[in-house]
Design an enzyme around this catalytic site. Structure first.
Site, PDB file in Angstrom:
ATOM      1  N   ARG A 147      22.030  19.616  58.278  1.00  0.00           N
ATOM      2  CA  ARG A 147      23.000  19.883  57.203  1.00  0.00           C
ATOM      3  C   ARG A 147      23.651  21.256  57.342  1.00  0.00           C
ATOM      4  O   ARG A 147      24.003  21.891  56.339  1.00  0.00           O
ATOM      5  CB  ARG A 147      22.377  19.749  55.822  1.00  0.00           C
ATOM      6  CG  ARG A 147      21.575  18.489  55.610  1.00  0.00           C
ATOM      7  CD  ARG A 147      22.370  17.230  55.779  1.00  0.00           C
ATOM      8  NE  ARG A 147      21.501  16.059  55.660  1.00  0.00           N
ATOM      9  CZ  ARG A 147      21.929  14.826  55.937  1.00  0.00           C
ATOM     10  NH1 ARG A 147      23.160  14.602  56.351  1.00  0.00           N
ATOM     11  NH2 ARG A 147      21.104  13.801  55.820  1.00  0.00           N
ATOM     12  N   ASN A 189      11.802  19.691  57.847  1.00  0.00           N
ATOM     13  CA  ASN A 189      11.459  18.485  58.616  1.00  0.00           C
ATOM     14  C   ASN A 189      11.009  18.905  60.019  1.00  0.00           C
ATOM     15  O   ASN A 189      11.520  19.874  60.575  1.00  0.00           O
ATOM     16  CB  ASN A 189      12.678  17.576  58.774  1.00  0.00           C
ATOM     17  CG  ASN A 189      13.089  16.931  57.455  1.00  0.00           C
ATOM     18  OD1 ASN A 189      12.250  16.634  56.606  1.00  0.00           O
ATOM     19  ND2 ASN A 189      14.390  16.727  57.279  1.00  0.00           N
ATOM     20  N   LYS A 266       7.358  20.599  52.901  1.00  0.00           N
ATOM     21  CA  LYS A 266       7.894  19.295  52.492  1.00  0.00           C
ATOM     22  C   LYS A 266       6.872  18.272  52.932  1.00  0.00           C
ATOM     23  O   LYS A 266       6.615  18.117  54.128  1.00  0.00           O
ATOM     24  CB  LYS A 266       9.235  19.052  53.179  1.00  0.00           C
ATOM     25  CG  LYS A 266       9.812  17.655  52.970  1.00  0.00           C
ATOM     26  CD  LYS A 266      11.185  17.516  53.646  1.00  0.00           C
ATOM     27  CE  LYS A 266      11.788  16.144  53.401  1.00  0.00           C
ATOM     28  NZ  LYS A 266      13.148  16.036  53.985  1.00  0.00           N
ATOM     29  N   GLU A 270      10.494  11.631  52.550  1.00  0.00           N
ATOM     30  CA  GLU A 270      11.444  11.227  53.599  1.00  0.00           C
ATOM     31  C   GLU A 270      10.788  11.183  54.978  1.00  0.00           C
ATOM     32  O   GLU A 270      11.314  11.698  55.962  1.00  0.00           O
ATOM     33  CB  GLU A 270      12.651  12.169  53.607  1.00  0.00           C
ATOM     34  CG  GLU A 270      13.411  12.143  52.289  1.00  0.00           C
ATOM     35  CD  GLU A 270      14.670  12.994  52.262  1.00  0.00           C
ATOM     36  OE1 GLU A 270      14.764  13.957  53.049  1.00  0.00           O
ATOM     37  OE2 GLU A 270      15.550  12.691  51.450  1.00  0.00           O
ATOM     38  N   ARG A 303       7.455  22.058  47.867  1.00  0.00           N
ATOM     39  CA  ARG A 303       8.669  21.412  47.345  1.00  0.00           C
ATOM     40  C   ARG A 303       8.343  20.168  46.512  1.00  0.00           C
ATOM     41  O   ARG A 303       7.547  19.317  46.936  1.00  0.00           O
ATOM     42  CB  ARG A 303       9.606  21.024  48.491  1.00  0.00           C
ATOM     43  CG  ARG A 303      10.077  22.223  49.282  1.00  0.00           C
ATOM     44  CD  ARG A 303      10.931  21.812  50.460  1.00  0.00           C
ATOM     45  NE  ARG A 303      12.316  21.587  50.128  1.00  0.00           N
ATOM     46  CZ  ARG A 303      13.024  20.552  50.562  1.00  0.00           C
ATOM     47  NH1 ARG A 303      12.460  19.597  51.278  1.00  0.00           N
ATOM     48  NH2 ARG A 303      14.299  20.439  50.257  1.00  0.00           N
ATOM     49  N   ASP A 349      19.697  14.972  44.280  1.00  0.00           N
ATOM     50  CA  ASP A 349      19.825  15.674  45.556  1.00  0.00           C
ATOM     51  C   ASP A 349      21.173  16.375  45.712  1.00  0.00           C
ATOM     52  O   ASP A 349      22.019  15.898  46.463  1.00  0.00           O
ATOM     53  CB  ASP A 349      19.623  14.659  46.692  1.00  0.00           C
ATOM     54  CG  ASP A 349      19.375  15.339  48.028  1.00  0.00           C
ATOM     55  OD1 ASP A 349      19.278  16.567  48.058  1.00  0.00           O
ATOM     56  OD2 ASP A 349      19.282  14.618  49.031  1.00  0.00           O
ATOM     57  N   GLU A 371      15.500  25.291  43.792  1.00  0.00           N
ATOM     58  CA  GLU A 371      16.187  25.207  45.086  1.00  0.00           C
ATOM     59  C   GLU A 371      17.648  24.846  44.841  1.00  0.00           C
ATOM     60  O   GLU A 371      17.954  23.830  44.225  1.00  0.00           O
ATOM     61  CB  GLU A 371      15.497  24.148  45.948  1.00  0.00           C
ATOM     62  CG  GLU A 371      16.051  24.059  47.354  1.00  0.00           C
ATOM     63  CD  GLU A 371      15.256  23.061  48.218  1.00  0.00           C
ATOM     64  OE1 GLU A 371      14.012  23.154  48.278  1.00  0.00           O
ATOM     65  OE2 GLU A 371      15.887  22.182  48.821  1.00  0.00           O
ATOM     66  N   GLU A 377      26.278  20.323  51.691  1.00  0.00           N
ATOM     67  CA  GLU A 377      25.980  18.975  52.191  1.00  0.00           C
ATOM     68  C   GLU A 377      26.777  17.881  51.471  1.00  0.00           C
ATOM     69  O   GLU A 377      27.426  17.067  52.106  1.00  0.00           O
ATOM     70  CB  GLU A 377      24.480  18.718  52.049  1.00  0.00           C
ATOM     71  CG  GLU A 377      24.085  17.316  52.463  1.00  0.00           C
ATOM     72  CD  GLU A 377      22.596  17.063  52.301  1.00  0.00           C
ATOM     73  OE1 GLU A 377      21.860  17.986  51.923  1.00  0.00           O
ATOM     74  OE2 GLU A 377      22.180  15.913  52.556  1.00  0.00           O
ATOM     75  N   GLU A 494      34.759  17.843  42.007  1.00  0.00           N
ATOM     76  CA  GLU A 494      34.040  16.861  41.188  1.00  0.00           C
ATOM     77  C   GLU A 494      34.993  15.753  40.751  1.00  0.00           C
ATOM     78  O   GLU A 494      34.649  14.574  40.772  1.00  0.00           O
ATOM     79  CB  GLU A 494      33.439  17.564  39.970  1.00  0.00           C
ATOM     80  CG  GLU A 494      32.612  16.630  39.101  1.00  0.00           C
ATOM     81  CD  GLU A 494      32.162  17.266  37.797  1.00  0.00           C
ATOM     82  OE1 GLU A 494      32.655  18.362  37.446  1.00  0.00           O
ATOM     83  OE2 GLU A 494      31.326  16.658  37.115  1.00  0.00           O
ATOM     84  N   TRP A 525      16.985   4.140  48.777  1.00  0.00           N
ATOM     85  CA  TRP A 525      17.128   5.588  48.625  1.00  0.00           C
ATOM     86  C   TRP A 525      17.282   6.029  47.166  1.00  0.00           C
ATOM     87  O   TRP A 525      17.084   7.198  46.845  1.00  0.00           O
ATOM     88  CB  TRP A 525      18.304   6.101  49.461  1.00  0.00           C
ATOM     89  CG  TRP A 525      18.006   6.045  50.928  1.00  0.00           C
ATOM     90  CD1 TRP A 525      18.343   5.053  51.785  1.00  0.00           C
ATOM     91  CD2 TRP A 525      17.267   7.008  51.692  1.00  0.00           C
ATOM     92  NE1 TRP A 525      17.875   5.332  53.048  1.00  0.00           N
ATOM     93  CE2 TRP A 525      17.208   6.531  53.014  1.00  0.00           C
ATOM     94  CE3 TRP A 525      16.647   8.234  51.382  1.00  0.00           C
ATOM     95  CZ2 TRP A 525      16.555   7.226  54.037  1.00  0.00           C
ATOM     96  CZ3 TRP A 525      16.004   8.923  52.395  1.00  0.00           C
ATOM     97  CH2 TRP A 525      15.958   8.420  53.697  1.00  0.00           C
TER      98      TRP A 525
HETATM   99  O1  GCW Z   1      19.412  16.451  50.868  1.00  0.00           O
HETATM  100  C1  GCW Z   1      18.493  15.837  51.670  1.00  0.00           C
HETATM  101  C2  GCW Z   1      19.051  16.020  53.030  1.00  0.00           C
HETATM  102  C3  GCW Z   1      18.034  16.107  54.123  1.00  0.00           C
HETATM  103  C4  GCW Z   1      17.024  17.154  53.726  1.00  0.00           C
HETATM  104  C5  GCW Z   1      16.367  16.707  52.438  1.00  0.00           C
HETATM  105  C6  GCW Z   1      15.396  17.753  51.927  1.00  0.00           C
HETATM  106  C7  GCW Z   1      15.835  18.686  55.113  1.00  0.00           C
HETATM  107  O2  GCW Z   1      19.964  14.988  53.259  1.00  0.00           O
HETATM  108  O3  GCW Z   1      18.708  16.459  55.286  1.00  0.00           O
HETATM  109  O4  GCW Z   1      16.061  17.362  54.726  1.00  0.00           O
HETATM  110  O5  GCW Z   1      17.326  16.536  51.448  1.00  0.00           O
HETATM  111  O6  GCW Z   1      15.814  18.550  51.086  1.00  0.00           O
HETATM  112  O7  GCW Z   1      14.265  17.760  52.325  1.00  0.00           O
END
Ligand code: GCW
Length: 798
Positions: A147, A189, A266, A270, A303, A349, A371, A377, A494, A525
């Protein structure tokens, strides 16, 4: 205000030296090729007197007569200036080394710092609102950045820490100037390889580069590391061998990096491994790491972004928004004192707008950090100008009414509301080698993040003005114009993406960039908006929906539970409503969707018009760079507008009262042209192309031709084409065989097939047309770019 030329550091720490050098740097006659009067940090020096930097302790010792306040907390500063016949004494006293740096940058921040001094005490002071003020980087070992939209990593390359860390030191300086004290350098990640000894040695060099600027390095860790790189058969957080492994690893880190800040985690999210594999909780995992870090004063940022991404979309009660609270609230009070739970600002997100995560009020006995995302993104990936400070400010000011008392988020984070010793904000920065954030004005977001972390009472407008003065020009008209542009950008974005709390409506299973409305649906998702023929929105009420509203403290829960009291801008986040439902504004939902998209696209075009008024008043290269970006944004806002408007028109079957949706006077579709070499294709998702269709060049060169049947006059002609990566197709626009414009499709846009991600616009202005004229686009494809074309649009020239 005059700063004496003679600068003296009382102590010898690297930070004090850096502070003294920073002052000297600002005094040096700088920047030969720029008009010095346009600079804010211009040479303002004075030969008599001296400038002194030091810790409070050092200053007390050297100047026993100065009345330094006794209560300057860590990282705070006190600045004193007094002029006598002998000259000026200017003192920057920091509670500690970091405070000296922050005081120094504060002094340099203002063109005329004298306004800030209290005339009685000849001084001013400040302190950070919260101790945790970190940026997170999502940099991978290979040098790519998850990102990130500004090129490659300044930290890593091909599995190693880069040799040249000069940019890292510069970045730390940038961070220090806005009060950031921590930088978590690797992606959350795939973090396991970073804990190997070779990598840790590299981290030590990164830490060395950042240390003079008071920026502490932190690392993301993979909770399965004991197994992945440590040779153990388990990573169960309650296993003694696992515990011993972490303790040894942490000791190894501190031997290399004595000022190491801690870990970010994390887990169970995911696809990342986590304690759930052993039936353990996030508290078990966090406390495992915390006990290893505690002897060294390190912290764990755990997180709360933990959710099931295989949710059952058939289940009307399933709701990703619930996850963080459902998982973490029961663990309140179970986290070690050096654990901080790090929660994204909204429950989903980083969408264009979300409500504040209810978890902030749901953890009273746990340290908390919020955060935020600086890298854009879901907000235009720096190709769109979106100044995020107004969004963050709304979030930080939001009153949770915990215990039915005032409890704005910023006071929860500072620890005031629940009497917590630690807390703060973390910004996912995504900086890279291309001018930090790729786009020059995107840096206002990084600046604003630091300033709000230091002082959430600042306003986004004030911050925009501060930034512009220091970065672009101190000319008051420029400052106010840039401020206006910045402040308009988020509301515009927006409006042309996802209003009423529908979320960004982007391609959520792909790039997160262009429009793709159905990509949110029918998958696990959980970024659902549930749009169907009758209505749209997620019912998150207790009465009939997922019950998410009950996670908020009672007063806020009540507000969101009822359709009548939910604010319009979050209405569809909380409720599923028919398109004919009337908003507080008096408009129906569907009419609002149409209107806001047209308004947003118009506002995007205005950003460009306003920027154009700065021509000749700012650095020409900056002017042209942003002009091109804003022109692109105005075109892409039309792609967004048309995608969402035609999608909801088809779905709802309800016409636009103003007859804009589905009616494009002056638009000549490529699929209706006389085509040579071009083949008609269906674009996917269909809403990303006008009428769902486009043409791609099969046998080059290709052309599309229309005969103009409108009246005689002067027109602008816009060509809407697809600028695919992996090739640079060439286009020509001709009228009656005369070429009016040539351009190449060489932008770097996502997606490998024609899509809203890469739909781009080239406009040729003020062209004379008369009935019977032949308009023609010629395209030469190149490699993987087939010169695809959507339409041309002819509009009267203003
Ligand atoms: O927003 C999502 C993103 C992922 C990211 C994840 C997170 C690092 O699309 O790319 O991974 O959140 O915050 O863990």
């Amino acid at each position: 205000m005059a700063i004496p030329l003679k600068v003296r550091a009382l102590g010898s720490s690297a930070q004090e030296k850096a502070a003294a050098e920073e002052i000297q740097r600002s005094l040096a006659p700088c920047c030969a090729n720029i008009d010095p009067s346009s600079l804010t940090t211009r040479a303002r020096h004075q030969s008599g007197g001296e400038t002194v930097v030091g810790t409070v302790k050092e200053v007390r010792h050297a100047f026993p007569d100065l009345a330094i306040p006794a209560d300057i907390p860590p990282e705070g500063y006190w600045i004193y200036s007094n002029s006598t016949q002998k000259g000026t004494l200017l003192v920057i006293a920091g509670a500690d080394d970091a405070g000296i740096l922050y005081g120094t940058f504060a002094l340099l921040r203002y063109p005329d710092a004298s306004e800030r001094f209290d005339p009685q005490s000849h001084s001013f002071r400040s302190q950070p609102a919260m101790p945790i003020r970190w940026v997170d980087e999502w940099d991978n070992a290979d040098g790519s950045i998850e990102r990130g939209y500004a090129g490659r990593s300044i930290f890593f390359d091909s599995g190693h820490v880069r040799e040249d860390l000069a940019p890292v030191a510069e970045y730390a300086r940038l961070l220090a100037s806005i009060g950031i004290n921590g930088c978590n350098v690797n992606n959350v990640n795939n973090a396991a390889p970073f804990l190997t000894t070779g990598f840790l040695r590299g981290f030590a060099r990164i830490a060395d580069a950042m240390r003079p600027w008071g920026v502490h390095v932190a690392l993301s860790v993979d909770i399965a590391s004991p197994q992945k790189i440590g040779g153990l058969s388990t990573y169960d957080p309650l296993n003694p061998a696992v515990k011993a492994w972490w303790a040894a690893k942490v000791s190894e880190i501190y031997a290399l990096i004595p000022n190491f800040a801690g870990f970010t985690v994390k887990a169970d999210s995911e696809g990342q491994p986590g304690p759930a594999s052993y039936g353990r909780t996030p508290a078990n995992a966090a406390n495992l790491l915390a006990s290893a870090l505690r002897p060294h004063n390190g912290v764990v940022l755990y997180r709360a972004f933990v959710y099931n991404h295989h949710l059952d979309w058939h289940d009307p009660k399933a709701d990703r928004a619930r996850a963080a609270y459902d998982i973490f609230h029961p663990l309140d009070g179970k986290f070690a004192p050096n654990v901080i739970v790090q929660t994204k600002e909204g429950p989903i997100d980083f969408q264009a707008r979300e409500p504040v995560s209810p978890l902030f009020a749901g953890l009273e006995q746990t340290n908390q950090a919020m955060e935020l995302q600086i890298t854009q993104e879901y907000t235009g990936q720096q190709r769109h100008l979106v100044y995020l400070a107004p969004m963050w400010k709304q979030v930080l000011d939001f009153d949770m009414r915990a215990g039915n008392r005032p409890s704005p988020i910023n006071e929860i984070l500072s620890g005031k509301t629940f009497h917590r010793p630690m807390g703060g904000v973390v910004g996912v920065a995504g900086i890279g080698q291309q001018a930090w954030l790729g786009s020059p004005l995107a840096l206002a977001n990084l600046y604003a993040f630091g300033r709000l972390a230091w002082n959430p009472n600042l306003t986004p407008g004030q911050i925009a003005a501060e930034w512009t003065r220091q970065t672009i020009s101190s000319d008051p008209d420029v400052v106010s114009k840039v401020g206006k542009i910045l402040m308009q950008s988020w509301p515009a974005y927006e409006r042309y993406t996802g209003p009423l709390g529908m979320q960004t409506l982007t391609d959520i299973t792909g790039t997160h960039y262009g429009p793709n409305i159905e990509s949110s649906e029918n998958n696990g998702w959980g970024q659902w908006h549930r749009a169907d023929h009758e209505g749209v929105g997620m019912d998150r009420s207790v009465a009939t929906g997922t019950g998410f509203t009950s996670q908020y403290p009672p007063e806020v829960a009540k507000l969101y539970e009822s359709v009548a009291t939910t604010p319009d801008d979050l209405l569809l986040f909380f409720h599923h409503l028919p398109y004919t439902y009337k908003l507080h504004s008096g408009k129906t939902v569907i009419q609002h969707i149409y209107d806001s998209h047209y308004q947003g696209a118009t506002e995007a075009a205005q950003l460009l018009e306003e920027w154009a008024t700065l021509k000749g008043r700012i650095d020409p290269a900056l002017y042209e760079d942003m002009r091109a970006r804003l022109e692109y944004q105005a075109g892409h806002a039309i792609v967004w507008r048309d995608a969402i408007v035609q999608y909801f028109l088809k779905l709802s079957g309800i016409p636009d009262e103003q007859r804009r949706a589905g009616h494009y006077p002056g638009r000549l579709e490529a699929e209706a042209a006389r085509l040579t070499g071009y083949k008609i294709i269906d674009v996917s998702p269909w809403e990303d192309a006008s009428d769902g269709k486009a043409v791609r060049c099969e046998v080059a060169p290709c052309s599309a031709e229309w005969t103009w049947q409108g009246s005689t006059g002067r027109y602008n002609i816009a060509a809407q084409y697809f600028d695919l990566p992996g090739g640079t197709a060439r286009f020509t626009l001709q009228v009656n065989g005369h070429a009016l414009a040539n351009w190449i499709a060489d932008a770097n846009l996502p997606s490998l097939h024609p899509h809203g991600d890469n739909s781009a616009r080239h406009t040729v202005r003020d062209i004379e047309l008369k009935p019977g004229d032949v308009l023609r686009i010629e395209a030469t494809p190149d490699a993987n770019d087939p010169g695809a074309l959507d339409y041309i649009e002819v509009t009267a020239a203003p």
